[in-house]
Scaffold this motif. Structure first.
Motif, PDB file in Angstrom:
ATOM      1  N   TRP A 192       1.870  10.755  -7.077  1.00  0.00           N
ATOM      2  CA  TRP A 192       2.086   9.585  -6.251  1.00  0.00           C
ATOM      3  C   TRP A 192       1.475   9.955  -4.653  1.00  0.00           C
ATOM      4  O   TRP A 192       1.704   9.158  -3.712  1.00  0.00           O
ATOM      5  CB  TRP A 192       3.413   9.128  -5.944  1.00  0.00           C
ATOM      6  N   ASP A 193       0.727  11.200  -4.599  1.00  0.00           N
ATOM      7  CA  ASP A 193       0.376  11.724  -3.313  1.00  0.00           C
ATOM      8  C   ASP A 193       1.428  11.845  -2.239  1.00  0.00           C
ATOM      9  O   ASP A 193       1.281  11.714  -1.029  1.00  0.00           O
ATOM     10  CB  ASP A 193      -0.627  10.793  -2.835  1.00  0.00           C
ATOM     11  N   ASN A 194       2.697  12.234  -2.750  1.00  0.00           N
ATOM     12  CA  ASN A 194       3.637  12.735  -1.755  1.00  0.00           C
ATOM     13  C   ASN A 194       4.070  14.093  -2.028  1.00  0.00           C
ATOM     14  O   ASN A 194       4.954  14.508  -2.736  1.00  0.00           O
ATOM     15  CB  ASN A 194       4.990  11.798  -2.276  1.00  0.00           C
ATOM     16  N   PHE A 216      -5.077  11.524   9.535  1.00  0.00           N
ATOM     17  CA  PHE A 216      -5.362  10.014   9.410  1.00  0.00           C
ATOM     18  C   PHE A 216      -5.345   9.399  10.876  1.00  0.00           C
ATOM     19  O   PHE A 216      -6.043   8.648  11.338  1.00  0.00           O
ATOM     20  CB  PHE A 216      -3.837   9.602   8.985  1.00  0.00           C
ATOM     21  N   GLY A 224       2.144  11.328   2.194  1.00  0.00           N
ATOM     22  CA  GLY A 224       2.088   9.918   1.576  1.00  0.00           C
ATOM     23  C   GLY A 224       1.363   8.895   2.498  1.00  0.00           C
ATOM     24  O   GLY A 224       0.895   9.088   3.692  1.00  0.00           O
ATOM     25  N   TYR A 225       1.367   7.567   1.945  1.00  0.00           N
ATOM     26  CA  TYR A 225       0.698   6.435   2.690  1.00  0.00           C
ATOM     27  C   TYR A 225       1.257   6.493   3.911  1.00  0.00           C
ATOM     28  O   TYR A 225       2.373   6.198   4.319  1.00  0.00           O
ATOM     29  CB  TYR A 225       0.793   5.208   1.730  1.00  0.00           C
ATOM     30  N   SER A 237       3.828   3.418   5.108  1.00  0.00           N
ATOM     31  CA  SER A 237       5.056   3.731   4.499  1.00  0.00           C
ATOM     32  C   SER A 237       6.054   4.360   5.523  1.00  0.00           C
ATOM     33  O   SER A 237       7.314   4.326   5.297  1.00  0.00           O
ATOM     34  CB  SER A 237       5.318   4.403   3.101  1.00  0.00           C
ATOM     35  N   PRO A 256       4.488  -2.107   4.259  1.00  0.00           N
ATOM     36  CA  PRO A 256       4.285  -0.731   4.774  1.00  0.00           C
ATOM     37  C   PRO A 256       5.242   0.356   3.859  1.00  0.00           C
ATOM     38  O   PRO A 256       6.464  -0.115   3.844  1.00  0.00           O
ATOM     39  CB  PRO A 256       4.362  -0.620   6.033  1.00  0.00           C
TER      40      PRO A 256
END
Length: 397
Positions: free
Chosen positions: A273-275, A286, A340-341, A344, A397
């Motif tokens: 989950w890219d965590n 980012f 992660g994203y 979030s 988010p």
């Protein structure tokens, strides 16, 4: 923790909070917490009203956004079928439902079985909404014990006006986790170590960020045993609470390891989950990308981090009790060091009600009560508007 461990600057002229539900009839502590709970519910109902009115104006189903999309669907499927779903995305990444901890779907399944007319989606909302009130109550209890009743009320209500507080109305795990964490911290503050450990077990079965709570209980326990020793506290109970705390989190990690036949399986699932824990590398990348695309966006992110830093500083200068400080800071750090994203992260920080401690105590010290009402009301409306935009847009988010 004992009364002697409450920072002198944290004390007020108000009487100590009424003891919690474990030591007095339910009615007395409920009456004591009533302003916080009523204020919290009022703020959240405002947010829901803004969402539903905005959704209706756009011809959308606002309620569906609370239980019928995103992570809510994963929890409902686990509740109905158990674990076993793996989805491979077009880019080759693999998303397994083992990334989701089991307590919320277990409660959804149990409530659905007890109340058959309530489907799993409705059961998820019911659990989340009840847990949100329990969380507000726990946050109030912690704030009131350390800084007085008025500060506790404001702390709980401000949590309901947190920028991503709309998640508190969704069939997500944030409210359930925060309720368990807040009451666990309150138990530590009252030297009820076994209760704290048991509540931490539940938190560890709810979200991976329970590692922050486990650390808080462990550090506070060591401090209690070796620094602020008190003849009235039984060392065995402290040790029991500290040892109990990680069992929920560890049991799920072991469950995934046994199921997948790999001791590191849970962490590999999260990586799908890219965590990953990267120490903040993804976050820094980012921010750099935002500066490259739009300088104003980059500056806006830096301003947001400045506000975050100020919130932590404002809270820590109040010298909160050790477990509250460790827990709050750890939740923020864990939220920032993962890959992660980015969107979030505000939601992941929401269980850290420490971030709201500075404003809550400051407003509690204002003589004109209407000032606090106006500030909290404005924050609640702003939170509700943001929630409507987020939920009716690309997603939370």
């Amino acid at each position: 923790m004992s009364e002697t461990q409450v920072p002198p600057r944290a004390r007020t002229n108000e009487p100590d909070p009424a003891p919690g539900p474990v030591s007095r009839p339910f009615v007395a502590p409920l009456r004591y917490a009533a302003p916080a709970l009523l204020g919290y519910v009022a703020v959240r109902l405002t947010g829901l009203a803004i969402l539903l009115v905005t959704a209706s104006a756009q011809g959308k189903d606002g309620l569906l956004r609370l239980y019928g999309r995103w992570d809510s669907l994963w929890y409902q499927r686990i509740a109905e079928h158990g674990y076993g779903l793996t989805v491979t995305l077009p880019d080759g990444t693999v998303h397994s439902d083992l990334a989701f901890f089991p307590l919320l779907p277990a409660l959804e399944r149990a409530l659905h079985a007890l109340v058959p007319p309530l489907d799993l989606a409705g059961a998820g909302l019911a659990v989340s909404w009840v847990a949100s009130v329990a969380a507000a109550w726990g946050i109030f209890a912690v704030g009131a014990r350390l800084y007085g009743r008025r500060a506790g009320v404001l702390l709980a209500v401000l949590w309901g006006a947190y920028p991503t507080a709309f998640v508190q109305s969704m069939a997500y795990t944030e409210t359930l986790f925060t309720a368990l964490a807040a009451w666990s911290l309150y138990a530590v503050l009252r030297d009820r170590w076994v209760s704290a450990g048991l509540l931490a077990v539940g938190a560890g079965l709810t979200r991976p960020v329970a590692a922050a709570l486990i650390a808080a209980i462990g550090i506070a326990g060591l401090w209690r045993l070796f620094v602020t020793r008190d003849a009235g506290v039984r060392p065995g109970r402290v040790v029991a609470g500290v040892l109990l705390a990680p069992l929920g989190w560890l049991s799920y990690v072991v469950f995934v390891a046994v199921r997948e036949g790999d001791p590191l399986a849970y962490f590999e699932v999260q990586a799908g989950w890219d965590n990953r824990v990267d120490g903040g590398v993804a976050l820094a990348r980012f921010v750099g990308e935002q500066f490259g695309a739009n300088v104003l966006a980059g500056l806006g992110l830096c301003a947001a981090f400045a506000v975050l830093g100020w919130a932590l500083w404002a809270a820590l200068r109040l010298r909160p009790a050790l477990p509250v400080a460790v827990y709050g800071v750890a939740v923020v750090v864990i939220s920032l060091i993962g890959s992660g994203y980015f969107g979030s992260r505000p939601r992941l920080m929401m269980p850290s009600f420490l971030l709201l401690l500075g404003p809550a105590v400051a407003l509690a010290g204002v003589r004109r009560k209407w000032v606090a009402v106006v500030v909290v009301g404005a924050a609640g409306v702003a939170s509700g508007v943001y929630g409507a935009v987020a939920l009716l847009g690309a997603g939370p988010p």
